[in-house]
Scaffold this motif. Sequence first.
Motif: not given
Lengths: 236, 617
Positions: B303, B321, B474-478, B481-482, B519-521, B523-524
């Motif tokens: 990410v 992100p 996944s960064c797990g922020k949103c 996606c998480r 999703a934010i970015c 990736l998601g």
Amino acid sequence: MVQLSINGKKVTAEEGEALLKVARREGFVIPTLCYHELLGSSGRCRLCVVEVNDAGKKRVVASCLYPAKENIEVFTDSDEVRLVRRTVLELLLARNPSAELIQHLAKQHGVTEVRYTPDQDKGKCILCNLCVRCCKDIVGVSALGMSGKGPMKKVGPPFDEPSETCIGCGACVVICPTGHIAMEEEKGVRTVWQKKFELAACPKCKRYHLPLFQLEWISKTRNIPVEELMVCEDCR
Amino acid sequence: MALSLKQLDSITSAFNAKEQAYDKIIRVCCGTGCITSGANRVLEGVLTAVEREGLSSKVLVKKTGCHGLCERGPIVTLGNDEILYQSVGKRDVAADVDLLLKTVTEGKVADKLLFRDSARKEKYTSSLDIPFYKGQKRIVLAMNGLINPEEIDDYIAHGGYRAPFRAFQMTPEEIIDWVTKGGLRGRGGGGFLTGRKWSSARAAKGGLKYVLANGDEGDPGAFMDRSLMEGNPHAVIEGMVIGGYTIGAQQGYIYVRDEYPLAVSRLTKAIEQARDYNMLGHDVFGSGFDFDLEIYRGGGAFVCGESTALMSSLEGKSGEPRDKYVHTVEHGLWDKPTNLNNVETWANVPHIINNGLDWYTSIGTKKSTGTKIFSLVGKVNNTGLIEVPMGISLREIIFGLGGGIRGKRQFKAVQTGGPSGGCIPEQHLDMPVDFDSLTSIGSMMGSGGMIVMDERNCMVDVARYFLRFLTEESCGKCVPCREGTRRMHEILDRICKGAGKIEDLMHLEELGKALQWGAICGLGQSAPNPVLSTIRYFSDEYKAHIIEGRCPAGVCKEITTFTIMEEKCTGCMRCAAECPMGAIIGEKKEPQRIDDLRCITCGICYDVCSFDAIKIG
Ligand SMILES: Cc1cc2nc3c(=O)[nH]c(=O)nc-3n(C[C@H](O)[C@H](O)[C@H](O)COP(=O)(O)O)c2cc1C
Ligand code: SF4
Ligand code: SF4
Ligand code: FES
């Protein structure tokens, strides 16, 4: 000032102001989980999504962050918006089956069924990050943080050990929207995030009130003698 | 002291004179791939042998960057592409070094070391004739394999560092116009018009600005950017100097993943050498413009290649992100206007400036100009790094350069665009490879991963593999996606195990949409691609798993059995010899039988049987 429309209604807003604020001011209902008036937006929960049509370009955006612009059309309840919201709620309900707030929101948005095996190990934490931001921006001690990534992401003090900086004020407990953070008081001792705090007994009414550690911290940062702070708010 | 154009020319002549003084040049590839297969030992062996034979004044031994044929490494070339030797010293360094020297001294070509195209059953002496190279158009990679990446004079002698002189004669607006008209699009994934990005970054208000190079390259198995940074680091620097001048940035950073130590060390050397020649630092090229570069070693999360996560990571914060409703060209690194480009994008810039618009736009298609580097891997005969003109068809890449599918298998799909790309079926093989065509068929260009699959690849399993990767990265922020990627993975896993339901397909599509929109970015947003594209083109395979409870490719162990068809089995017992479990029973020359209790459904018997006598059930 800019002119835009929300669900067909013409409204004015400060340029760059978050759509969520504009919409709420105008009486539109948009659910949120990770937004807080004092702490602002972080765009994590995606419950606040709305659809924006900017000169023919349509997209779903987080209203807590999307800046108001001239002439855009905002829809707070389109099919796309509903799908994202319901998905978020179903996913959160699977993650935090015991969180009453999520149960309530899910019901409100017509999520009746959870098609996943519920998690048993995540408690009620939805990773909204409000406790972290509160501890940093309001309390000012930054005792909490997030660690890990993906589904393993977690919130808590560094390395899951009692934090050196935590003053035991309990602000995170109050701000947590789901009631995930446990705080217990027994025999003059407060426990939060696995750290134990001796409570100060008020010299007048003898009642336990705030952690001694917190009083010392306030005394140090605000230059007030500890003795003064030992007296509870009711007796002051 | 700043070097003038004239001085560059004299460096060039001096360098060429030095090289021409030798009768022969031996080039040993010292890219990461070849080093892994033993290039350092070969280099040492050649150097010792040359000295021992008293050839030091006649034969020059050079180390170079990657040729792209890593699988056949170590690669050694003689002269200018006259002879290419592969797998040198793989078995016996001393013997192969002897063969090499014999070629140099006696002109005897060592048959054994020549490149063999397994599909065409042919041997080639010169790399120029090898189909793998013939179909390529190497512009960005032209100097890889030719120059010593640790010697700036070599780069200069091959035309390097001329572009800034031209650029400084132009106004920034003219350069932007030039890059825009050249149609250069970002090679890091999105295909965004570089000129437009530069123009916004230039227009952004703020004294301090930054240019960044993205060398994170987190796609599993990809090594385009690594090979470029290792093999031709000065090209990235040259591009960034021009970009810095154009947008008005005085500082640049190259973000390189920590797992690329060789790229870091070559870039570090290159930056130092460029500083020594005053091509970086104060008053670069005597232009009055200050510009310097630093390398930042990133932790290596996938990410972190995403623009806002990369900037957050560069600032020393966690690589999460953020929504890009406010663009990074206005508020980027440390909130300052920031222009981020992929390293391959940067390396294209000097070529556009040097060779002009007509030349650049003549390569590729109207809307996707120039070339693109791909890492071609999977079930093709020739794997490796290729640079091809945009617009070339997938078929030409796979069956031309790649030499077709290995063995007697059939092509099934090609996965492009990295982990969140899509799988493209046979019917689209004649599709031109460009940004828009790939997107239109549910995949994407991405940064250039290309994985070829045959009938032994299960498309549900492929989707499951990529979703697992994306869940972990996944960064797990949103929330979408998480929680969404892991649930998509769960559903796919269930289908692979034969426990899927037909509603799962609609459910996956619905989750896919929620991720794309919510999703934010990137990736998601693009994580559903591997799932949606395989459902779109291979729904039969999903249905076979769900309805019939079988995996047609024989990959999903829980629902696969292998049976030997008596009528076809010749009793050659090849399978019995290869089976790791000793699960194949029978007399010689008699039909064999598989003991299901011992069989672990690895499929080796199926793969080795020459009589198609084994059935997947
Ligand atoms: C999850 C994710 C990973 C990415 N990884 C990379 C990468 O490794 N290298 C890269 O150049 N771009 C990567 N990108 C794209 C960058 O965000 C950005 O668009 C690009 O570096 C811009 O450069 P370009 O315009 O030259 O392509 C990634 C994007 C996403 C969403
Ligand atoms: S503990 Fe509560 S406030 Fe903190 S991240 Fe979890 S849900 Fe949010
Ligand atoms: S889409 Fe995934 S990677 Fe991107 S911000 Fe959301 S959780 Fe992180
Ligand atoms: S309130 Fe906007 S993303 Fe949570």
